[in-house]
Design a protein around this motif. Structure first.
Motif, PDB file in Angstrom:
ATOM      1  N   PRO A 115      23.283  -4.440 -20.198  1.00  0.00           N
ATOM      2  CA  PRO A 115      22.249  -5.431 -20.593  1.00  0.00           C
ATOM      3  C   PRO A 115      21.873  -6.341 -19.418  1.00  0.00           C
ATOM      4  O   PRO A 115      22.656  -6.519 -18.490  1.00  0.00           O
ATOM      5  N   LEU A 116      20.669  -6.867 -19.483  1.00  0.00           N
ATOM      6  CA  LEU A 116      20.184  -7.805 -18.467  1.00  0.00           C
ATOM      7  C   LEU A 116      20.369  -9.230 -18.954  1.00  0.00           C
ATOM      8  O   LEU A 116      20.579  -9.496 -20.143  1.00  0.00           O
ATOM      9  N   ILE A 117      20.254 -10.200 -18.032  1.00  0.00           N
ATOM     10  CA  ILE A 117      20.340 -11.618 -18.398  1.00  0.00           C
ATOM     11  C   ILE A 117      19.197 -11.936 -19.347  1.00  0.00           C
ATOM     12  O   ILE A 117      18.058 -11.487 -19.164  1.00  0.00           O
ATOM     13  N   ASP A 118      19.511 -12.697 -20.373  1.00  0.00           N
ATOM     14  CA  ASP A 118      18.568 -13.125 -21.416  1.00  0.00           C
ATOM     15  C   ASP A 118      18.285 -12.058 -22.474  1.00  0.00           C
ATOM     16  O   ASP A 118      17.514 -12.299 -23.395  1.00  0.00           O
ATOM     17  N   ASN A 119      18.877 -10.837 -22.320  1.00  0.00           N
ATOM     18  CA  ASN A 119      18.789  -9.879 -23.435  1.00  0.00           C
ATOM     19  C   ASN A 119      19.522 -10.444 -24.638  1.00  0.00           C
ATOM     20  O   ASN A 119      20.529 -11.147 -24.505  1.00  0.00           O
ATOM     21  N   GLU A 120      19.031 -10.131 -25.832  1.00  0.00           N
ATOM     22  CA  GLU A 120      19.753 -10.542 -27.036  1.00  0.00           C
ATOM     23  C   GLU A 120      20.770  -9.464 -27.402  1.00  0.00           C
ATOM     24  O   GLU A 120      20.476  -8.283 -27.336  1.00  0.00           O
ATOM     25  N   CYS A 121      21.960  -9.881 -27.745  1.00  0.00           N
ATOM     26  CA  CYS A 121      23.020  -8.944 -28.160  1.00  0.00           C
ATOM     27  C   CYS A 121      23.362  -9.187 -29.620  1.00  0.00           C
ATOM     28  O   CYS A 121      23.350 -10.330 -30.094  1.00  0.00           O
ATOM     29  N   TYR A 122      23.690  -8.092 -30.320  1.00  0.00           N
ATOM     30  CA  TYR A 122      24.040  -8.199 -31.738  1.00  0.00           C
ATOM     31  C   TYR A 122      25.421  -7.614 -31.958  1.00  0.00           C
ATOM     32  O   TYR A 122      25.748  -6.550 -31.414  1.00  0.00           O
TER      33      TYR A 122
END
Length: 489
Positions: free
Chosen positions: A2-9
């Motif tokens: 994931p990249l910075i500021d991606n949302e993770c669930y």
């Protein structure tokens, strides 16, 4: 990643289960648990896994044998009550190290062939006459040269003169050979040809060994002579060109009582011997070219007779057969699996069994016979061996034939075979070449997973392929101690 500021669930348990549920409503087997989440069972569809070519790879001691035994134990347990399964699915395991012969391993209703070249007391695998008489098989077995010996073998095998009434025609053939030599009177053959001929007959399974011994004694004691000026044979006052029948009667008594034992390889050996003498008596072949082949034949066939029995047809006692090659010498370990696999595949394909039945060939320690870089054999043999298995892996699926290969050295195995597998179980591999061989063919694994292959713990492996929607790292369930393969240290 994931990249910075991606949302993770974060997945809840139900979503996590769905992600690792690789089947719909079909029958499944449990193979183990997720390494990073041991509470998550991993089940695979029987149809997606077993109706495919499977590769199980890992260094020695990585848990490879347990994985192989586990998936087949689960399959047989799941179908233990099914008569259709017992009747329509046939499994044959080529076992190089005798790991799968335990009574309770996979199933206790299997048929084990414990083969040995050390003596004649081991089991014998049934091979059909037509399969042992294949030109390619005999040529490989007898190490026949391409230009002279292979064409000779082709003529011997295709000669149907003896087939109709073998017992009587073989007697006639022995008498005819003796008569032809006497009539020919060839100075290049002389009396030595009779010593050689009856010495070869003596090595066959023949009823009348005492008759042959008596004839050899007469020849060795000089009773039969050759007159070089007249180019004729004689014994006492009898000359072959004037009185052949009396020479035969006195020098070769009771020839008409000899009968060849047709069991096992007796018929084939006699066909080759009779073709050899027919050709050298009539000058069709050079004796020096063919004689080495005849010398090898007795040695090779003697080994083969300890391992096989020649039958007209094969009766199947169990739908799982274990062919144990632990006590078989290296020479036959290379040849016998090819003869067996070729017979299984051709029979399954030719009689149309594939329309309702499936054939599953399992080769443990597959680098023994699927290597593309072996220097211990001729190129002809290597090509034939690889072509046979590559045909199965490329075309077998159409004929309901599926190959499972397990090996410590995927790099040694033909790239064609590795690339055609549908499902992979990848245990710990240390060697860079082995890892690269897998990397070339398994498109499902990411770089991070490949980097972790050398440090996988015992029993842990990556499962990738058609049976799992995503690659997963699984701890394969260990079998009970009495059902584990005999592969422990």
């Amino acid at each position: 990643m994931p990249l910075i500021d991606n949302e993770c669930y974060l997945l809840d348990r139900e979503e996590f289960n769905k992600l690792h549920r690789f089947f719909n409503e079909e029958q499944t087997i449990k193979v183990g648990v997720l390494t990073e989440e041991p509470s998550q069972e991993i089940k695979l569809s029987i149809k997606k896994l077993f109706a495919s070519h499977v590769g199980i790879f890992g260094n020695t001691g990585s848990g490879k044998s347990n994985t192989l035994a586990r998936i087949f134990s689960e399959l047989f347990s799941a179908n233990s009550e099914s008569e259709n399964f017992k009747k329509n699915a046939r499994f044959v395991i080529i076992d190089f190290n005798g790991e799968y012969t335990k009574d309770d391993l996979i199933t206790n209703s299997k048929k084990s062939y414990n083969l040995t070249t050390r003596n004649a007391d081991g089991d014998k695998y049934p091979i059909q006459q037509k399969n042992i008489e294949r030109l390619e098989i005999i040529s490989v077995l007898l190490e026949a040269t391409e230009k002279t010996q292979k064409p000779f073998l082709n003529r011997a095998v295709k000669n149907n003169y003896l087939e109709d009434d073998f017992e009587n025609k073989s007697k006639e053939n022995i008498l005819k050979t003796v008569r032809d030599i006497l009539q020919k009177g060839d100075p290049n053959l002389s009396v030595a040809i009779f010593s050689e001929y009856f010495s070869h007959l003596k090595q066959l399974e023949i009823n009348g060994q005492n008759v042959i011994s008596e004839i050899l004694t007469k020849i060795e004691s000089g009773d039969l002579k050759y007159h070089s000026n007249n180019t004729t044979y004689y014994i006492g006052q009898y000359y072959a060109n004037s009185d052949i029948e009396n020479v035969i009667l006195n020098a070769f008594p009771n020839l008409n009582t000899l009968t060849i034992d047709t069991s096992n390889l007796g018929k084939l050996k006699f066909k080759i011997i009779s073709q050899y003498y027919h050709e050298i008596i009539n000058g069709y072949s050079n004796q020096e070219h063919i004689r080495p082949l005849i010398g090898r034949m007795f040695k090779k066939f003697e080994m083969l007779e300890k391992l096989i029995t020649v039958e007209d047809s094969n009766s199947i006692d169990s739908n799982l057969e274990i062919v144990n090659l632990k006590d078989v010498n290296l020479e036959m370990k290379k040849t016998l699996p090819l003869i067996i696999v070729k017979q299984l595949y051709d029979e399954h394909k030719d009689v149309g069994k594939f329309e309702s039945k499936s054939l599953h060939i399992v080769v443990d320690e597959a680098h023994n016979i699927l290597s593309s870089s072996s220097d211990r054999e001729s190129e002809t043999w290597k090509d034939y061996r690889l072509e046979t298995f590559e045909e199965i892996i490329k075309e077998g699926r159409k004929f309901s034939t599926f190959l499972t290969v397990a090996s410590q050295r995927p790099y040694d195995i033909s790239p064609t075979i590795i690339s055609q597998l549908h499902n992979y179980f990848i245990h710990r591999l240390i060697n860079d070449l082995d890892i690269k061989a897998i990397e070339k063919t398994v498109a499902y694994l990411d770089k991070l997973s490949f980097e972790s292959i050398p440090v996988l713990s015992v029993g842990s492996c990556f499962i990738a392929g058609l049976a799992s929607d995503i690659p997963v790292k699984v701890d394969i369930d260990l079998l009970e101690i009495e059902r584990q393969p005999k592969s422990e240290t």
